[in-house]
Design a protein around this motif. Structure first.
Motif, mmCIF file in Angstrom:
data_model
loop_
_atom_site.group_PDB
_atom_site.id
_atom_site.type_symbol
_atom_site.label_atom_id
_atom_site.label_comp_id
_atom_site.label_asym_id
_atom_site.label_seq_id
_atom_site.Cartn_x
_atom_site.Cartn_y
_atom_site.Cartn_z
ATOM 1 N N TYR A 24 -8.149 -5.519 -23.814
ATOM 2 C CA TYR A 24 -8.704 -5.097 -22.532
ATOM 3 C C TYR A 24 -7.710 -4.205 -21.792
ATOM 4 O O TYR A 24 -8.064 -3.122 -21.319
ATOM 5 C CB TYR A 24 -9.070 -6.311 -21.665
ATOM 6 C CG TYR A 24 -9.736 -5.917 -20.374
ATOM 7 C CD1 TYR A 24 -11.116 -5.867 -20.277
ATOM 8 C CD2 TYR A 24 -8.988 -5.568 -19.246
ATOM 9 C CE1 TYR A 24 -11.741 -5.482 -19.097
ATOM 10 C CE2 TYR A 24 -9.601 -5.184 -18.064
ATOM 11 C CZ TYR A 24 -10.975 -5.142 -17.996
ATOM 12 O OH TYR A 24 -11.591 -4.752 -16.826
ATOM 13 N N ASP A 152 -14.861 -1.542 -15.713
ATOM 14 C CA ASP A 152 -15.765 -2.068 -16.740
ATOM 15 C C ASP A 152 -17.002 -1.197 -16.905
ATOM 16 O O ASP A 152 -17.481 -0.989 -18.022
ATOM 17 C CB ASP A 152 -16.195 -3.495 -16.392
ATOM 18 C CG ASP A 152 -15.095 -4.513 -16.616
ATOM 19 O OD1 ASP A 152 -14.090 -4.192 -17.275
ATOM 20 O OD2 ASP A 152 -15.248 -5.653 -16.119
ATOM 21 N N THR A 157 -16.871 -2.677 -20.658
ATOM 22 C CA THR A 157 -16.114 -3.894 -20.936
ATOM 23 C C THR A 157 -16.488 -4.932 -19.882
ATOM 24 O O THR A 157 -17.311 -4.655 -19.001
ATOM 25 C CB THR A 157 -14.595 -3.623 -20.892
ATOM 26 O OG1 THR A 157 -14.255 -3.023 -19.623
ATOM 27 C CG2 THR A 157 -14.161 -2.703 -22.014
#
Length: 170
Positions: A24, A152, A157
């Motif tokens: 991430y 995101d 994500t």
């Protein structure tokens, strides 16, 4: 192949998290590939140092990350860790006071173990940073959540899946 021929090479590797958190934070990075590359570099008999940032996405896992690399045989001299100040939404100060105090307690515990070298210096510097006075109105977990939600959306994500501890901790 060319760099292997040099004897006095020092690799500075940026890594703050493990596995899914690593992927991430280091978007488009792959944990298995990272470890494979690190193992390859180790075969060159070059110097390796870890340059790590301490911030809201690893406040609970930075110590596990260090321990992971220590178990691989890396020395406490190999770790340089410093707090990230900008962007503000990623600053450790966005945590609520209780969680910040937990981090301070963990830092004191790690320092008490006297790891020495750059690792101890890093922990001491982070502790000093966390104990400094600051304008609390500049920081909030909701600011972090909005920042990560925007990120995101662009990256497809989910910080909520990767960092569930950042949900509803204001």
């Amino acid at each position: 192949d060319l760099v292997r021929k040099f004897r006095n090479v020092h690799w500075t590797i940026s890594v703050e998290n493990l596995e899914q958190e690593y992927e991430y934070v280091r978007f488009h990075g792959n944990w298995a590939t990272f470890i494979n590359n690190l193992e390859q570099v180790r075969t060159y008999d070059h110097k390796i140092g870890f340059n790590m940032l301490f911030f809201i996405l690893n406040y609970h896992s930075i110590f596990d990350t260090v321990a992971y690399f220590q178990k691989m045989g890396f020395h406490n001299q190999n770790f340089v860790i410093g707090p990230i100040e900008d962007p503000l939404p990623l600053n450790i100060r966005c945590l609520n006071k209780s969680l910040q105090q937990d981090v301070i307690t963990q830092l004191k515990y790690e320092i008490q173990k006297s790891p020495g070298y750059l690792l101890q210096n890093s922990y001491e510097n982070i502790l000093k940073y966390m104990q400094q006075d600051y304008d609390q109105s500049l920081y909030s977990l909701s600011m972090t959540q909005k920042f990560l939600a925007t990120l995101d959306e662009r990256r497809n994500t989910s910080y909520q899946q990767t960092f569930p501890h950042l949900i509803n901790n204001d």
